[in-house]
Design a protein around this motif. Structure first.
Motif, PDB file in Angstrom:
ATOM      1  N   SER A  42       0.806  -1.216   0.000  1.00 34.46           N
ATOM      2  CA  SER A  42       0.000   0.000   0.000  1.00 34.46           C
ATOM      3  C   SER A  42       0.843   1.272   0.000  1.00 34.46           C
ATOM      4  O   SER A  42       0.317   2.358  -0.246  1.00 34.46           O
ATOM      5  N   SER A  43       2.146   1.142   0.267  1.00 31.35           N
ATOM      6  CA  SER A  43       3.022   2.325   0.272  1.00 31.35           C
ATOM      7  C   SER A  43       3.825   2.477  -1.018  1.00 31.35           C
ATOM      8  O   SER A  43       4.552   3.462  -1.181  1.00 31.35           O
ATOM      9  N   TYR A  96       3.071   3.156  -4.197  1.00 26.81           N
ATOM     10  CA  TYR A  96       2.777   4.290  -5.078  1.00 26.81           C
ATOM     11  C   TYR A  96       3.279   5.590  -4.464  1.00 26.81           C
ATOM     12  O   TYR A  96       3.897   6.413  -5.145  1.00 26.81           O
ATOM     13  N   LYS A  97       3.015   5.773  -3.167  1.00 27.25           N
ATOM     14  CA  LYS A  97       3.424   6.995  -2.482  1.00 27.25           C
ATOM     15  C   LYS A  97       4.937   7.184  -2.555  1.00 27.25           C
ATOM     16  O   LYS A  97       5.426   8.265  -2.888  1.00 27.25           O
ATOM     17  N   GLU A 157      -6.620  -0.464  -4.909  1.00 31.32           N
ATOM     18  CA  GLU A 157      -6.577  -0.201  -3.468  1.00 31.32           C
ATOM     19  C   GLU A 157      -5.391  -0.881  -2.793  1.00 31.32           C
ATOM     20  O   GLU A 157      -4.914  -0.417  -1.748  1.00 31.32           O
ATOM     21  N   GLY A 172      -2.650   1.719  -2.716  1.00 25.18           N
ATOM     22  CA  GLY A 172      -2.989   3.067  -2.289  1.00 25.18           C
ATOM     23  C   GLY A 172      -3.528   3.928  -3.410  1.00 25.18           C
ATOM     24  O   GLY A 172      -3.377   5.147  -3.392  1.00 25.18           O
ATOM     25  N   ARG A 173      -4.240   3.299  -4.384  1.00 26.20           N
ATOM     26  CA  ARG A 173      -4.741   4.029  -5.534  1.00 26.20           C
ATOM     27  C   ARG A 173      -6.243   3.779  -5.715  1.00 26.20           C
ATOM     28  O   ARG A 173      -6.845   2.992  -4.985  1.00 26.20           O
ATOM     29  N   LYS A 174      -6.856   4.433  -6.708  1.00 31.42           N
ATOM     30  CA  LYS A 174      -8.269   4.266  -7.005  1.00 31.42           C
ATOM     31  C   LYS A 174      -8.463   4.009  -8.489  1.00 31.42           C
ATOM     32  O   LYS A 174      -7.700   4.517  -9.311  1.00 31.42           O
TER      33      LYS A 174
END
Length: 507
Positions: A265-266, A268-269, A318, A321-323
């Motif tokens: 989940s990290s 992309y950031k 998701e 960490g995206r939509k």
């Protein structure tokens, strides 16, 4: 069944920085190192090469100081050289505790670059390893050009590995330095080494020259390696290294027997931050990270997403960490528009959705994608400006603009079922268009309103080729009113707004 742990070593700060035109500052390196270890949870990071520059030394010192305070110093590695102890002295002073010693993994490199025999090379390596051990520095060994060594001088590679089995080292790092291995060769060579040296910790370091980096990493895992080397966004020399995000997704989805600690989940950031620091842009179609990879454009796909997720795979945005987004363009259908309307909290009738869809298709022929941010403007254009009957039509126009000459416009206008053509010059293209209209209306002994305000805006958050909305304020006698035009071209949007004005005063 107990899962096999694979170590992830990120080399963005060392090998990734060899990307042409990329150079991180000391503070950027520290920030990336912190994110890699504490946010992404990679197992190890390779942060620099010894003896490169004073700036590199300061960057390493800053990272090792932070890592020591956090109890992470053994996860921080530095590329070193067989240089009689100069690299060890550099590491001691910088605070680094793990060296990745660069050695020659092919007979070709050994003969033509070092001009030494295997025995001479091994003796020099043994001296550096012993010196490192005396100074409390752990050693991993890179076999540079190992892939070509296996292709052209396998006896030398096995001789080298036999020697390394006798040394106090932790890991053997096997790089496809020039990215020349096929997946089949990767599996074959690593399987042979795994079988011959079952207790040796093996890392695979894949390059992407033939776009086979991820495939080769997959085969290395099948062959039984203990660790793999990756970079954020696939950064690295030439075509880059195997990319971290893609490999993490592949391992999680296709290797149930393997475990890794990286936090999906990290991804992309952290990748976007590295993009900013490096200036190395993420391609729009890059798996996991690209702007387009979770965007449905075809209407049939959006419709399928609403019907038991017919067009989904395991790569749900998701996770990273995206939509998921639904693009609007000439291939869009009702389903795409409804998805975007729901996100904006808007509700339209089926009849109005059809009108909006047709307008989006028309605009999509002029520009690649209409964004969600454009949608309210399109709705306003289509639905809020139908309070008049269209009796006047701008049939066609030619806008000429040349350096050193005043802009000229020729317009064909139908008014009262009569088609009139005129030309005029102006201070700009739209000014020339308006002067042409004045000539036409003078012929018909008709009056035009006075233009009192002219505003152009782009939908907030829209992209660089966004639609322009031109809002023109007119004064006609005692009445003041506004008309809007929407197009990807500013002058065209102003002409559309003007045609609406002509019909309003006619009605």
């Amino acid at each position: 069944m107990k899962k096999r742990k694979i170590e992830i070593m990120d080399t963005t700060l060392r090998d990734g920085e060899q990307t042409s035109g990329v150079s991180f500052t000391a503070s950027e390196k520290l920030t990336i190192a912190q994110l890699l270890l504490e946010e992404l949870h990679v197992d190890r990071i390779e942060i620099a090469s010894t003896r490169v520059s004073e700036g590199e030394f300061d960057a390493v010192k800053g990272i090792t100081s932070w890592a020591k305070n956090k109890g992470l110093i053994n996860k921080v590695e530095v590329l070193s050289f067989v240089d009689g102890g100069l690299s060890i002295a550099w590491m001691e002073e910088s605070g680094a505790k793990v060296q990745n010693l660069l050695t020659k993994g092919s007979l070709n490199h050994l003969k033509h670059q070092l001009k030494k025999t295997p025995k001479e090379h091994f003796e020099a390596i043994a001296q550096v390893i012993q010196l490192a051990q005396n100074k409390g520095i752990q050693t991993n060994v890179y076999l540079e050009d190992w892939s070509n060594g296996m292709k052209n001088s396998p006896d030398y590679v096995y001789q080298f590995l036999d020697f390394l089995e006798t040394q106090p080292i932790k890991r053997v790092l096997l790089p496809d330095t020039l990215g020349v291995l096929t997946p089949r060769e990767t599996f074959k060579f690593l399987s042979q080494i795994r079988e011959k040296y079952p207790k040796m910790h093996l890392d695979f370091h894949g390059h992407n020259d033939y776009d086979l980096g991820v495939a080769n990493v997959m085969e290395s895992i099948e062959a039984g390696v203990n660790g793999i080397h990756l970079t954020i966004n696939g950064m690295g020399e030439r075509a880059g290294n195997a990319p971290l995000a893609s490999v993490v997704a592949v391992i999680n989805d296709f290797f149930p027997q393997v475990s890794i600690d990286v936090k999906e989940s990290s991804l992309y950031k952290v990748s976007k931050l590295v993009e900013t620091f490096s200036g190395f842009r993420i391609p729009e179609n890059k798996p996991i990270l690209g702007d387009n990879v979770f965007t449905q454009t075809a209407g049939i796909h959006a419709d399928g997403d609403s019907k038991h997720n017919l067009y989904f795979n395991e790569l749900l945005p998701e996770r990273f960490g995206r939509k998921r987004t639904y693009a609007l363009g000439k291939t869009s259908g009702k389903a795409n528009i409804q998805k975007n309307l729901l996100e904006l909290g808007l509700h339209l009738s089926d009849e109005d959705i059809l009108k909006v869809t047709n307008r989006i298709i028309e605009l999509g022929d002029k520009k690649e994608v209409v964004t969600k941010e454009d949608l309210p403007y399109i709705i306003s254009d289509v639905l809020h400006n139908q309070s008049y009957e269209e009796k006047i039509k701008v049939n066609s126009y030619v806008l000429n603009h040349a350096k050193g000459l005043r802009p000229t416009t020729t317009v064909s206008l139908t008014i009262d079922q009569e088609t009139i053509e005129e030309s005029a010059q102006g201070d700009g293209q739209f000014d020339a268009f308006m002067k042409t209209l004045h000539k036409i209306y003078a012929k018909k002994k008709l009056e035009l309103p006075k233009l009192t305000d002219y505003a152009v805006r782009i939908p907030p958050g829209s992209n660089s080729d966004a639609l322009c909305e031109t809002v023109i304020t007119w004064k006609f006698g005692e009445k003041t009113f506004k008309t809007r035009g929407l197009d990807s071209d500013q002058t065209v949007s102003a002409i559309i707004a003007t045609q609406k004005m002509l019909n309003i005063i006619k009605n």
